[in-house]
Design an enzyme around this catalytic site. Structure first.
Site, PDB file in Angstrom:
ATOM      1  N   ASP A  93       9.200  78.633 -53.288  1.00 34.03           N
ATOM      2  CA  ASP A  93       9.889  77.444 -52.822  1.00 34.03           C
ATOM      3  C   ASP A  93      11.376  77.808 -52.728  1.00 34.03           C
ATOM      4  O   ASP A  93      11.860  78.633 -53.513  1.00 34.03           O
ATOM      5  CB  ASP A  93       9.686  76.303 -53.814  1.00 34.03           C
ATOM      6  CG  ASP A  93      10.552  75.106 -53.495  1.00 34.03           C
ATOM      7  OD1 ASP A  93      10.443  74.589 -52.375  1.00 34.03           O
ATOM      8  OD2 ASP A  93      11.351  74.711 -54.369  1.00 34.03           O
ATOM      9  N   ASP A 291       9.837  74.866 -58.732  1.00 36.71           N
ATOM     10  CA  ASP A 291      10.504  74.175 -59.853  1.00 36.71           C
ATOM     11  C   ASP A 291      10.443  72.655 -59.782  1.00 36.71           C
ATOM     12  O   ASP A 291      10.797  71.976 -60.746  1.00 36.71           O
ATOM     13  CB  ASP A 291      11.974  74.598 -59.920  1.00 36.71           C
ATOM     14  CG  ASP A 291      12.813  73.962 -58.816  1.00 36.71           C
ATOM     15  OD1 ASP A 291      12.306  73.860 -57.678  1.00 36.71           O
ATOM     16  OD2 ASP A 291      13.951  73.551 -59.088  1.00 36.71           O
ATOM     17  N   ASP A 295       6.320  70.703 -56.045  1.00 37.92           N
ATOM     18  CA  ASP A 295       5.706  72.029 -56.131  1.00 37.92           C
ATOM     19  C   ASP A 295       4.470  72.039 -57.028  1.00 37.92           C
ATOM     20  O   ASP A 295       3.732  73.033 -57.053  1.00 37.92           O
ATOM     21  CB  ASP A 295       6.713  73.053 -56.680  1.00 37.92           C
ATOM     22  CG  ASP A 295       7.943  73.201 -55.796  1.00 37.92           C
ATOM     23  OD1 ASP A 295       7.802  73.016 -54.573  1.00 37.92           O
ATOM     24  OD2 ASP A 295       9.027  73.492 -56.324  1.00 37.92           O
TER      25      ASP A 295
END
Length: 395
Positions: A93, A291, A295
């Protein structure tokens, strides 16, 4: 899981072989002393016991997990160490993982004479959002008046729509503007292209049906991001993929800075899970690093989910590995340690099995007796223990 499966076949076979060794030669060969073969059978039974093998597997993984924790890496199970060691595809990400996660407004393009008022209205709308880019706008307009927003709509993947002081305010991406029939002049489009090519995320602001402002919001790359990506490639990670909700131009600029050739842009939160499933369907062992709350599904679905320690509680709970220091150097270190752990495991299995084989050869050749067999057998246990303990100081 290997040891119980191994013992299910190995233990009965060894016991049966020992019984046969004690009984068959005296019965088949006339004059053969039963006591001599009984002693050999007992020696065979003792030295065939794979104590070193049984202790080496859990001890190696425990030492690997312990070594990781001393380096600020929390690994929630030995199976994740093994899976991580086999990783060939790493998916990241962007925000908060490859970047610092604290975006700031770096560019402001005005298309109205009341720029401060437009910015104040936009910041007032953003107070109803918890998106990192919204927080950047709020901080940027901290010295301006604040208003009470009404009829606030959070449009997933696009932006915000609200009414303030009788005026309709839109703030978001180009897609939001097009959905609401906001005309983007040639100047706006040129500025939009310029901001995107710089690697900044965009926030277009429209008031009462007219585009009034363009903000460029950038998030600094983590200092160790580029070097860590390079190290992962050198360690055999064949595919490194970046996922982001940003537009393709911004994603391309950031990926180029990091040396990442594959990225997926303009993703909705649920699209990350789709990407993970797609990669797994091709037979890839996928590690996902993230994080945020968005996600979490991808972290849970990946073969190994790795969360930043500074991330949300939900992300940490759904992960298999947590990088307490929230830096990418820890990611490289965790991969090194996982590979070292699996290599040490193979070494210990070779030592354990090799010792048993050599002792058995020596037994039937007449060189190994109970005392020397026990000595060598116990020595092999000490060797695998000491070999595993090296992982506790691995850096």
């Amino acid at each position: 899981k290997f040891i119980p499966r191994f013992a299910r076949f190995y233990t009965p076979a060894v016991v049966a072989a020992a019984i046969l060794l004690a009984l068959v030669p005296p019965l088949v060969v006339p004059g053969t002393a039963f006591a001599e073969w009984l002693q050999r059978a007992l020696t065979f039974l003792v030295i065939s016991c794979p104590c070193a093998l049984v202790i080496s597997v859990p001890l190696t993984f425990f030492a690997g997990i312990g070594g990781a924790s001393r380096n600020g890496i929390l690994i929630k199970g030995s199976n994740y160490l093994e899976t991580l060691a086999n990783c060939k595809t790493a998916v990241f990400d962007k925000t908060g993982t490859l970047t610092e996660g604290v975006p700031e407004v770096c560019i402001q393009k005005d298309y109205s004479e009341e720029a401060n008022q437009v910015l104040a209205l936009a910041a007032s709308v953003e107070r109803a959002s918890d998106h990192p880019l919204a927080n950047a706008v709020i901080r940027y307009a901290a010295d301006l008046p604040s208003y009470e927003a009404e009829s606030v709509q959070n449009i997933k993947g696009c932006g915000m729509d609200a009414s303030i002081c009788g005026r309709r305010v839109l703030i978001g991406n180009r897609k939001l503007m097009e959905q609401n029939g906001i005309e983007l002049t040639e100047q706006v489009l040129n500025d939009l292209s310029e901001v995107q090519n710089s690697g900044a995320s965009i926030a277009l602001i429209a008031v009462d049906g007219k585009a009034e402002m363009l903000l460029g919001i950038s998030d600094k790359l983590k200092a160790d991001a580029k070097d860590s990506i390079s190290r992962l490639k050198n360690m055999g990670i064949a595919d490194i993929i970046m996922l982001t909700g940003d537009n393709a131009c911004t994603a391309s600029a950031i990926a180029a800075q990091l040396g990442i050739t594959e990225y997926r842009a303009e993703l909705l939160p649920e699209d990350k899970l789709t990407v993970i499933r797609e990669l797994q369907s091709k037979g890839r062992t996928v590690t996902f690093v993230g994080d945020g709350i968005n996600d979490s599904p991808a972290l849970a679905a990946a073969d190994t989910g790795i969360a930043m320690g500074s991330g949300t509680d939900v992300a940490i709970d759904n992960s298999d590995v947590v990088l307490i220091k929230s830096d990418l150097k820890s990611l490289v270190r965790s991969l090194k340690l996982s590979k070292k752990t699996v290599l040490t495991l193979y070494e210990n299995i070779a030592i354990a099995v090799g010792t048993v084989v050599l002792l058995l050869i020596g037994l039937f050749a007449g060189y190994i007796h109970m005392s020397i067999g026990m000595l060598i057998h116990e020595a092999s246990i000490l060797v695998v223990i000491l070999n595993a303990m090296r992982l506790l100081v691995h850096n």
